[in-house]
Enzyme design. Structure first.
Site, PDB file in Angstrom:
ATOM      1  CB  CYS A   1      -0.926   0.014   1.350  1.00 32.85           C
ATOM      2  SG  CYS A   1      -1.978   1.541   1.052  1.00 32.85           S
TER       3      CYS A   1
ATOM      4  CB  CYS B   1      -2.969   4.498   3.146  1.00 33.09           C
ATOM      5  SG  CYS B   1      -3.470   3.429   2.014  1.00 33.09           S
ATOM      6  CB  SER B   2      -1.702   1.550   7.283  1.00 33.24           C
ATOM      7  OG  SER B   2      -1.073   2.808   7.266  1.00 33.24           O
ATOM      8  CB  CYS B   3      -5.203  -0.030   2.495  1.00 31.02           C
ATOM      9  SG  CYS B   3      -5.514   1.431   2.295  1.00 31.02           S
TER      10      CYS B   3
END
Length: 204
Positions: free
Chosen positions: A109, A112-114
């Site tokens: 990702c 972000c930290s999805c």
């Protein structure tokens, strides 16, 4: 770029209730001296390596043993995983990508930290690190080598970028020597890293 920033605000708001509870509890208990931070690490590790990944491992094991489920998983992973009933809400659009001798999939990702923690547990620290995110896009083979994984030169490596809307789970190749194994036995050898694409299932 304003809209782009907005799209990725979710990494703060989307910490799940469970994660928020776990974090709040950790802080309070550590500060008050109720728990040794080492003991806490063991709890977090249970979430990271046992509870979440067990769900994903069950999904992989079923796909290895049940061709109809595997087809359904590759077609619509969210729907297929929901039919198993042990995951409340699996990242809204979960997409399963299959490793084959010709293609190896890795998930990253970049912004972000999805992360579909419901099936993979809490993300490993390195997954969120900028060096991993930027290097995996430029040099996935080098990153795999750092994780101790060497693929044949002819294997294509595909890197999938998770977003808030779409999260990925890698369906690793079933290891040789597991014929006749039950789903439970197979699930035991599925590792979290094999479902991100930075590792292989354990050797039987």
């Amino acid at each position: 770029m304003a809209h782009d920033h907005h799209d990725h605000d979710h990494e703060h708001s989307e910490l799940s209730d469970t994660q928020l509870r776990v974090r709040a509890l950790e802080t309070v208990l550590s500060e008050k001296g109720y728990i040794d931070p080492k003991a806490l690490d063991a709890i977090v590790e249970a979430y990271e390596t046992k509870i979440g990944p067990r769900n994903g491992a069950a999904v992989v094991a079923k796909a290895w043993t049940d061709p109809a489920f595997k087809a359904a998983l590759l077609e619509d992973a969210s729907k297929a995983v929901a039919t198993l009933g042990h995951v409340s809400r699996v990242g809204d659009h979960l997409v399963a990508v299959e490793n084959t001798p010709a293609t190896h999939n890795m998930v990253v990702c970049t912004l972000c930290s999805c992360y579909p923690w419901e099936v993979l547990g809490l993300p490993p620290i390195w997954y969120k690190s900028a060096p991993y995110r930027s290097r995996v896009v430029k040099d996935p083979r080098g990153v795999l080598a750092d994780f101790g994984m060497t693929l044949p030169k002819e294997t294509e490596i595909r890197v999938w970028d998770s977003t808030a809307e779409t999260r990925f789970i890698v369906l690793p190749m079933r290891p040789a020597g597991t014929d006749g194994w039950s789903e439970e036995q197979l699930a035991e050898i599925v590792t979290r890293d094999s479902m991100i694409g930075t590792g292989q299932p354990k050797k039987p």
